[in-house]
Each structure stands twice: as structure tokens, then as C-alpha cells.
Write a protein that holds these residues in place. Structure first.
Motif, mmCIF file in Angstrom:
data_model
loop_
_atom_site.group_PDB
_atom_site.id
_atom_site.type_symbol
_atom_site.label_atom_id
_atom_site.label_comp_id
_atom_site.label_asym_id
_atom_site.label_seq_id
_atom_site.Cartn_x
_atom_site.Cartn_y
_atom_site.Cartn_z
ATOM 1 N N TRP A 58 3.570 -15.055 13.428
ATOM 2 C CA TRP A 58 3.988 -15.422 12.241
ATOM 3 C C TRP A 58 3.294 -17.036 12.088
ATOM 4 C CZ3 TRP A 58 8.702 -14.914 10.059
ATOM 5 C CH2 TRP A 58 9.298 -14.259 10.415
ATOM 6 N N VAL A 59 1.793 -17.506 12.757
ATOM 7 C CA VAL A 59 1.436 -18.475 11.964
ATOM 8 C C VAL A 59 0.458 -17.266 10.859
ATOM 9 C CG1 VAL A 59 -0.907 -19.152 12.134
ATOM 10 C CG2 VAL A 59 0.936 -19.870 13.940
ATOM 11 N N LYS A 60 0.309 -15.758 10.772
ATOM 12 C CA LYS A 60 -0.730 -15.108 9.824
ATOM 13 C C LYS A 60 0.479 -15.065 9.210
ATOM 14 C CE LYS A 60 -4.593 -13.769 11.328
ATOM 15 N NZ LYS A 60 -5.419 -12.290 12.165
ATOM 16 N N SER A 61 0.986 -14.594 9.673
ATOM 17 C CA SER A 61 2.739 -13.651 8.674
ATOM 18 C C SER A 61 2.256 -13.474 7.274
ATOM 19 C CB SER A 61 4.024 -14.175 8.921
ATOM 20 O OG SER A 61 4.454 -15.196 8.576
ATOM 21 N N SER A 62 1.805 -15.081 6.776
ATOM 22 C CA SER A 62 2.003 -14.971 5.074
ATOM 23 C C SER A 62 0.926 -14.226 4.161
ATOM 24 C CB SER A 62 1.429 -16.216 4.378
ATOM 25 O OG SER A 62 0.743 -16.789 5.240
ATOM 26 N N ASN A 63 -0.316 -13.057 5.181
ATOM 27 C CA ASN A 63 -1.128 -12.385 4.944
ATOM 28 C C ASN A 63 -0.648 -11.788 4.599
ATOM 29 O OD1 ASN A 63 -3.427 -14.455 5.011
ATOM 30 N ND2 ASN A 63 -3.092 -14.465 7.396
ATOM 31 N N GLY A 64 0.173 -10.953 5.611
ATOM 32 C CA GLY A 64 -0.085 -9.393 5.314
ATOM 33 C C GLY A 64 1.183 -9.414 4.454
ATOM 34 N N LEU A 65 1.776 -9.747 4.355
ATOM 35 C CA LEU A 65 3.850 -10.449 3.416
ATOM 36 C C LEU A 65 3.359 -9.884 2.005
ATOM 37 C CD1 LEU A 65 6.631 -10.579 2.799
ATOM 38 C CD2 LEU A 65 6.152 -13.094 3.153
ATOM 39 N N ALA A 66 2.008 -11.064 1.863
ATOM 40 C CA ALA A 66 1.700 -11.310 0.409
ATOM 41 C C ALA A 66 1.112 -10.413 -0.312
ATOM 42 C CB ALA A 66 1.050 -12.493 0.208
ATOM 43 N N LEU A 67 0.114 -9.336 1.220
ATOM 44 C CA LEU A 67 -0.325 -8.771 0.260
ATOM 45 C C LEU A 67 0.680 -7.268 -0.362
ATOM 46 C CD1 LEU A 67 -2.986 -7.034 -0.412
ATOM 47 C CD2 LEU A 67 -3.622 -6.663 2.255
ATOM 48 N N MET A 68 1.314 -6.326 0.872
ATOM 49 C CA MET A 68 2.423 -5.838 1.041
ATOM 50 C C MET A 68 3.870 -5.803 -0.393
ATOM 51 S SD MET A 68 1.817 -3.505 3.378
ATOM 52 C CE MET A 68 0.224 -3.624 3.206
ATOM 53 N N VAL A 90 3.776 -16.252 -3.336
ATOM 54 C CA VAL A 90 4.509 -16.246 -2.373
ATOM 55 C C VAL A 90 3.381 -15.945 -1.422
ATOM 56 C CG1 VAL A 90 5.534 -14.296 -0.857
ATOM 57 C CG2 VAL A 90 6.385 -13.866 -3.210
ATOM 58 N N TYR A 91 2.745 -15.725 -1.225
ATOM 59 C CA TYR A 91 1.601 -16.484 -0.235
ATOM 60 C C TYR A 91 1.283 -18.131 0.263
ATOM 61 C CZ TYR A 91 -2.959 -17.480 2.278
ATOM 62 O OH TYR A 91 -3.484 -17.874 3.491
ATOM 63 N N PHE A 92 1.377 -18.443 -0.958
ATOM 64 C CA PHE A 92 1.494 -20.738 -0.661
ATOM 65 C C PHE A 92 2.409 -21.093 -0.509
ATOM 66 C CE2 PHE A 92 -2.370 -19.623 -3.539
ATOM 67 C CZ PHE A 92 -3.341 -21.113 -3.225
ATOM 68 N N LEU A 93 3.776 -21.012 -0.471
ATOM 69 C CA LEU A 93 4.962 -20.409 -0.771
ATOM 70 C C LEU A 93 5.307 -20.766 1.087
ATOM 71 C CD1 LEU A 93 7.784 -21.853 -0.808
ATOM 72 C CD2 LEU A 93 8.574 -19.899 -1.201
#
Length: 224
Positions: A58-68, A90-93
Motif C-alpha cells: 500500500w505504501v508504494k501503491s501510488s507508483n503502479g496505480l498511476a503508471l497503469m 492521481v499519483y500525488f493524490l
């Protein structure tokens, strides 16, 4: 603590007297005993290693989510520049509010988005598809070629972690450190969600949150 087997990174955690650290570089200011006091009985339902690994995801989830999200948008024929901007937004949010989104149901997705093999494979397929624009045009998908460069840029910003490092640098340079670090906030919400799922929490969520903050501040005070 990092373990590479046949060229593949394997996640590990290490329990220390004043907290738990992982091979992803995250530090959680709570111990096994602290979690047991925080959510009594939870570790009988869920192994500590699984809980911490899920918190890491979850801590790193912004990386994969924003890229996908970027790849989905460009393949949905959204303008590459707009897809780039939306993905960054979305990444920053997500990065600054990860704890708000933590939930048990979506945890498998967070773990999937944190797997190198998945991210590399999907990114490679999408980027190759963009470079072979004539081929994908044959199935009715039209993607601008400059989407390839935006995609490569986001890959290095997100997956390599350059944007996260930049955020940490700016925060440490110009802003006060948060009272509770992001990993602790994420773990806090995950523990609460699991406590609710297993019927362990009985109206003491606010007290538990205060206790985790107290424990985190106590351990940080000991370090200084």
C-alpha cells in the motif's frame, strides 16, 4: 536483508527492538507486541509477515496505480499529454492520502501493483504496442507515438522511484516532517481494517489511533 534468488528480488522484513523494517526501505515504529496490544488477537488470524508485506504494498501503491492508469488512458485514445497530466495528478493524490484508500478488499490489487514482474511485463507490452502503432491500429486502437516518450518518462518517475525521491527531498528541505510517517499511517489503517473484518474492534478506533501515534513518537524520541 535483501534477498535475491535466481535474479529475483524477494521481500523480507526484520523485527528490531524498536520497530519493524523491510527490504523495501520502510520502517514501522511498532513491534509485534505493540500490534498485539493495539489489535488484540489479530496476529492469531493474520501472520505478522503478511500484514507488513501488505502495508508495504500500500505504501508504494501510488507508483503502479498511476503508471497503469496512464497506459489505460492512452489506449482509450485520451490525448497523451492529458493522460500524462491525469496520471501525475492521481499519483500525488494517492501518494499523500494513501491511508484513506487502504482497505482489505483491494489489498490483493495493491500487492499486484507492487510486483516487479507484473509492472515490467505490462509496461513492456503497452510500450511495445505504442511503438507498433500500425499494428494496433489494425484492431481499431490509435495511439499517438509521443505517448511512448511520456510512458517511458512516467516509468522512470514512478517505478524507478525518482518522483518519490524528489518529494522526500523537497519535504525534508522545506517542510516539517509529518508527526506520523506515511508507513505508520498506512499500517495503522490496515490494522484497523483487519480488526473490523475479524470483529476485534469494538468502538475503540480513536483510542487505538492515538496509541499508535504515541508508540511512534516514543520510538522516534528514543532515537533522537
Amino acid at each position: 536483508m535483501e534477498n535475491f534468488k535466481r535474479g529475483r528480488f524477494e521481500w523480507q522484513m526484520l523485527e528490531l527492538p524498536d520497530g519493524i523494517t523491510t527490504s523495501n526501505g520502510n520502517w514501522y515504529h511498532i513491534t509485534r507486541d505493540g500490534i498485539e496490544k493495539y489489535v488484540p488477537g489479530l496476529l492469531k488470524e493474520k501472520p505478522l509477515e503478511q500484514i507488513i508485506q501488505e502495508a508495504d504494498a500500500w505504501v508504494k501503491s501510488s507508483n503502479g496505480l498511476a503508471l497503469m492508469l496512464y497506459f489505460i488512458l492512452v489506449y482509450a485514445t485520451v490525448d497523451a499529454l492529458w493522460a500524462f497530466i491525469i496520471s501525475l495528478g492521481v499519483y500525488f493524490l494517492w501518494y499523500f492520502n494513501t491511508g484513506v484508500f487502504v482497505n482489505v478488499i483491494s489489498t490483493p490489487i495493491a500487492r499486484l501493483l507492487n510486483k516487479d514482474g507484473f509492472i515490467y511485463t505490462v509496461s513492456g507490452v503497452f510500450l511495445i504496442g505504442i511503438s507498433l502503432n500500425d499494428l494496433i491500429a489494425g484492431v481499431g486502437i490509435s495511439v499517438e507515438f509521443n505517448a511512448l516518450w511520456y510512458g517511458l518518462g512516467l516509468f522512470f518517475l514512478f517505478k524507478v522511484g525518482l518522483l518519490s525521491l524528489l518529494i522526500q527531498f523537497v519535504r525534508n528541505k522545506f517542510f516539517d516532517k509529518p508527526k506520523v510517517p506515511k508507513p505508520d499511517r498506512v499500517l495503522n489503517m490496515l490494522l484497523i481494517r483487519y480488526g473490523m473484518k475479524h470483529g476485534i474492534l469494538t468502538g475503540k478506533i480513536e483510542d487505538m489511533e492515538k496509541e499508535l501515534i504515541r508508540i511512534a513518537n516514543y520510538h522516534k524520541g528514543k532515537k533522537s
